[in-house]
Design a protein around this motif. Sequence first.
Motif, PDB file in Angstrom:
ATOM      1  N   SER A  63       0.803  -1.220   0.000  1.00 24.11           N
ATOM      2  CA  SER A  63       0.000   0.000   0.000  1.00 24.11           C
ATOM      3  C   SER A  63       0.839   1.275   0.000  1.00 24.11           C
ATOM      4  O   SER A  63       0.302   2.359   0.219  1.00 24.11           O
ATOM      5  N   LEU A  65       2.095   4.392  -1.154  1.00 22.81           N
ATOM      6  CA  LEU A  65       1.686   5.312  -2.208  1.00 22.81           C
ATOM      7  C   LEU A  65       2.864   5.860  -2.998  1.00 22.81           C
ATOM      8  O   LEU A  65       2.781   6.007  -4.221  1.00 22.81           O
ATOM      9  N   HIS A  68       3.992   3.301  -5.520  1.00 22.64           N
ATOM     10  CA  HIS A  68       3.032   3.215  -6.626  1.00 22.64           C
ATOM     11  C   HIS A  68       3.173   4.428  -7.555  1.00 22.64           C
ATOM     12  O   HIS A  68       3.148   4.276  -8.784  1.00 22.64           O
ATOM     13  N   TYR A  69       3.337   5.601  -6.976  1.00 21.74           N
ATOM     14  CA  TYR A  69       3.470   6.812  -7.788  1.00 21.74           C
ATOM     15  C   TYR A  69       4.736   6.757  -8.650  1.00 21.74           C
ATOM     16  O   TYR A  69       4.696   7.032  -9.851  1.00 21.74           O
ATOM     17  N   ALA A  86      -2.964   2.652 -13.958  1.00 27.08           N
ATOM     18  CA  ALA A  86      -3.338   1.762 -12.845  1.00 27.08           C
ATOM     19  C   ALA A  86      -2.631   2.185 -11.557  1.00 27.08           C
ATOM     20  O   ALA A  86      -3.251   2.211 -10.481  1.00 27.08           O
ATOM     21  N   GLU A  87      -1.366   2.538 -11.662  1.00 27.44           N
ATOM     22  CA  GLU A  87      -0.617   2.970 -10.466  1.00 27.44           C
ATOM     23  C   GLU A  87      -1.155   4.302  -9.939  1.00 27.44           C
ATOM     24  O   GLU A  87      -1.346   4.476  -8.737  1.00 27.44           O
ATOM     25  N   ASN A  89      -4.151   5.532 -10.443  1.00 24.71           N
ATOM     26  CA  ASN A  89      -5.494   5.296  -9.899  1.00 24.71           C
ATOM     27  C   ASN A  89      -5.423   4.753  -8.479  1.00 24.71           C
ATOM     28  O   ASN A  89      -6.213   5.139  -7.614  1.00 24.71           O
ATOM     29  N   PHE A  90      -4.476   3.845  -8.232  1.00 19.79           N
ATOM     30  CA  PHE A  90      -4.292   3.319  -6.878  1.00 19.79           C
ATOM     31  C   PHE A  90      -4.001   4.477  -5.923  1.00 19.79           C
ATOM     32  O   PHE A  90      -4.580   4.562  -4.834  1.00 19.79           O
ATOM     33  N   CYS A  91      -3.094   5.363  -6.335  1.00 14.88           N
ATOM     34  CA  CYS A  91      -2.716   6.491  -5.474  1.00 14.88           C
ATOM     35  C   CYS A  91      -3.896   7.413  -5.198  1.00 14.88           C
ATOM     36  O   CYS A  91      -4.058   7.884  -4.069  1.00 14.88           O
ATOM     37  N   ARG A  93      -7.071   6.631  -5.278  1.00  6.97           N
ATOM     38  CA  ARG A  93      -8.086   5.917  -4.497  1.00  6.97           C
ATOM     39  C   ARG A  93      -7.644   5.766  -3.038  1.00  6.97           C
ATOM     40  O   ARG A  93      -8.375   6.139  -2.117  1.00  6.97           O
ATOM     41  N   VAL A  94      -6.455   5.265  -2.826  1.00  6.57           N
ATOM     42  CA  VAL A  94      -5.986   5.000  -1.460  1.00  6.57           C
ATOM     43  C   VAL A  94      -5.514   6.277  -0.767  1.00  6.57           C
ATOM     44  O   VAL A  94      -5.675   6.429   0.438  1.00  6.57           O
TER      45      VAL A  94
END
Length: 123
Positions: A63, A65, A68-69, A86-87, A89-91, A93-94
């Motif tokens: 998780s 961030l 992922h960024y 996708a990466e 979007n994860f950032c 969202r979370v």
Amino acid sequence: MTMMMSTRLILSLSISLTLTLGAAKAYEPAPPINLTSMTEQYTSGQYQMAQYIGAQLLRQEPSNLAVHYLLGNCYVKFGQLDKAKAEYNFCTRVGQGSQLGTVAQQALNNIVTIQNAPQSTSA
């Protein structure tokens, strides 16, 4: 020792030393697996190494961030925009409401703008 034997010995030692020094450079230690190292690799243009480190870090901290960024940034450099999205979007969202979430949303918007831009045609 004859002159020819001395020349061969010097040449042999020179070749051996060159090969040894070349091998030492080829086997430089890998950078540590941490966010600082990933960032350093990315900022120095070593995107594949940054991506590798990021993948290893996500196994430890799925998780994270920042990882992922940075992975999203690497994917942009490779032209893999769907993976970058996708990466990001994860950032978003979370990390909703965080500074990193906001920056990821801006990066995501940039990708969408690029993908939706009309393609120029040559006559």
